[in-house]
Design a protein around this motif. Sequence first.
Motif, PDB file in Angstrom:
ATOM      1  N   GLY A   1       0.796  -1.223   0.000  1.00 56.11           N
ATOM      2  CA  GLY A   1       0.000   0.000   0.000  1.00 56.11           C
ATOM      3  C   GLY A   1       0.825   1.268   0.000  1.00 56.11           C
ATOM      4  O   GLY A   1       0.346   2.301  -0.446  1.00 56.11           O
TER       5      GLY A   1
ATOM      6  N   ALA B   1       5.524   0.210  -2.291  1.00 51.66           N
ATOM      7  CA  ALA B   1       5.512  -0.085  -3.723  1.00 51.66           C
ATOM      8  C   ALA B   1       4.889   1.053  -4.522  1.00 51.66           C
ATOM      9  O   ALA B   1       5.267   1.287  -5.672  1.00 51.66           O
ATOM     10  CB  ALA B   1       4.767  -1.384  -3.981  1.00 51.66           C
ATOM     11  N   VAL B   2       3.932   1.788  -3.892  1.00 54.78           N
ATOM     12  CA  VAL B   2       3.363   2.938  -4.593  1.00 54.78           C
ATOM     13  C   VAL B   2       4.448   3.973  -4.850  1.00 54.78           C
ATOM     14  O   VAL B   2       4.536   4.558  -5.939  1.00 54.78           O
ATOM     15  CB  VAL B   2       2.210   3.551  -3.775  1.00 54.78           C
ATOM     16  CG1 VAL B   2       1.729   4.823  -4.413  1.00 54.78           C
ATOM     17  CG2 VAL B   2       1.073   2.580  -3.665  1.00 54.78           C
TER      18      VAL B   2
ATOM     19  N   LEU C   1       6.696   2.813  -7.627  1.00 50.98           N
ATOM     20  CA  LEU C   1       6.018   2.978  -8.907  1.00 50.98           C
ATOM     21  C   LEU C   1       6.061   4.438  -9.330  1.00 50.98           C
ATOM     22  O   LEU C   1       6.301   4.775 -10.488  1.00 50.98           O
ATOM     23  CB  LEU C   1       4.575   2.527  -8.733  1.00 50.98           C
ATOM     24  CG  LEU C   1       3.881   1.885  -9.907  1.00 50.98           C
ATOM     25  CD1 LEU C   1       4.695   0.720 -10.390  1.00 50.98           C
ATOM     26  CD2 LEU C   1       2.526   1.399  -9.480  1.00 50.98           C
ATOM     27  N   PHE C   2       5.878   5.289  -8.342  1.00 52.44           N
ATOM     28  CA  PHE C   2       5.918   6.731  -8.533  1.00 52.44           C
ATOM     29  C   PHE C   2       7.249   7.143  -9.160  1.00 52.44           C
ATOM     30  O   PHE C   2       7.287   7.831 -10.168  1.00 52.44           O
ATOM     31  CB  PHE C   2       5.802   7.347  -7.137  1.00 52.44           C
ATOM     32  CG  PHE C   2       4.971   8.551  -7.066  1.00 52.44           C
ATOM     33  CD1 PHE C   2       3.603   8.441  -7.196  1.00 52.44           C
ATOM     34  CD2 PHE C   2       5.526   9.783  -6.838  1.00 52.44           C
ATOM     35  CE1 PHE C   2       2.827   9.558  -7.106  1.00 52.44           C
ATOM     36  CE2 PHE C   2       4.747  10.891  -6.749  1.00 52.44           C
ATOM     37  CZ  PHE C   2       3.398  10.777  -6.889  1.00 52.44           C
TER      38      PHE C   2
END
Lengths: 332, 210
Positions: free
Chosen positions: B64, B67-68, B71-72
């Motif tokens: 949550g 990894a966000v 990815l960003f």
Amino acid sequence: MAELFIFFEQIYRILFLLIPVLVSVAMIVWLDRRVWAFVQKRRGPNVVGPFGLFQTLADALKYIFKEIIIPASSNKVIFILAPIVTMTLALIAWAVIPFSETFVLADINVGILYLFAVSSLGVYGIIMGGWASNSKYPFLGAIRSAAQMVSYEVSIGVIIINVLLCVGSLNLSDIVLAQKDLWFVIPLFPMFIIFFISALAETNRPPFDLPEAEAELVAGYQTEYSGMMYAMFWLGEYANILLMCAMGSILFLGGWLSPIDLFPFNVIPAPIWLILKILFLFILFALIKAIVPRYRYDQLMKLGWKIFLPFSLIYVVLTASFLMYFDLLPGN
Amino acid sequence: MIAHAIVFYIFSLIAIVSAIMVTVSKNTVNSVFFLILDFISISCLFIMIGAEFLGMIMLIVYVGAVAVLFLFVVMMLNVAQQKNEWFNSSGRSSHIPVGLLVSIIIFFELIIVIGGWKYKPDLLDSIAIEINTDLTNTQSLGSVIYTDYIHLFQLSGMILLVAMIGAIILTFRQRSGVKRQSYFKQISRDRKDGIELVDVENNKGVKIDA
């Protein structure tokens, strides 16, 4: 043979939960548009069926028969996966919602963490859709929403800690039963307000619908989507909103409990109370959509990090010290 | 029991395959998505062995949030060059010896830990705290972290705080000429500060910002 029977029984129970959820999502879209129209002195959808109730079904039918267009330069696998992820995550979270003391699909120990985890995964549907579209506006929308949802999750997490301090368990049924004498909305009223506003931001509802701000970003991450895939984004979004309303009514409004334990109220079955509370919160969502103008992006970030997070952290300290001082800590 | 084993093997297969795909896939964004899949299947494995709290925290923290951010960052890189250069570079890659060294060290560490656990059961007796099987693992983790080892917990919290402040200072830069909104100034403005009535003489005009 017995295993097969259990398997089919589980499937039946899941469908018994999911089909009403999907139908109510369709109805809730209609309600949203009606409330919105009511505030703006318009009529809203009122043609298809009685009071326009079947408007959403008609829309869905239209989406099904439209062609699905996949942009040539998109990343096709992720482009198709994105609405599926959104929809699936919005629906699997309903597994732990308790509708009454016995009517719950999975009564797991860490129910509230599961809800929190699933709602924090919801950001992937949007990021995947925005990135895979390989075009400017969806990408900007996805980047915005990633930052927005991650920020407001933090304050929702801290608010959940407030409630958990008063309950002493992560199980959703325990959380509801702990409110038998007093709903948490009364002692934790500021937290309820902050939870409500954070839920608006978490589900990308106005006034925080920056990921799809039509004046700046066309339609944000959904710009390139059409037909059934767009409808899935749409359904997932509204299922998420309903889920947030359910979470709010379980954490603060006493879930399936009736407001007072007296004759005319306690004969009404428990699931009806939960549904009424969800509807109440949803109508508040819809009213806010109609009356509040959209936030600017820096205001949104400032509200999340500089106001909500410190305030809810201070409230955690306050709640903990109050419970400690008056020896009210659960489990003692 | 058979169903349990089947589910276990499915999840571990997904975990291993996606872990391999993280390093093999040519598009860096795809690598991050495989990493997320890996995290999810590992958290499913945690839940299967009854560590439901760890599994959920794994989902919340790694999938949550962490990894966000991955990815960003990866998405912000130049979209045209989103190729993993490991396999594309023609000459010898300088990363390979370092990577090999690290992976060999980790491999031997794992062998020592798992082998010790499997073949020397008295290692487990050296655990200082008794494992109470009556409590749910959320409760027992809480009592271990916040009661028995509270000082270590606070120490690691302080280290994280220092690291956070360090990161903020490293990336913070004060830019001049940025217009910021001050709510206080905006609200405390009244008519006198904002509006001035001027009698304009004919053919003279008014000088603004004098």
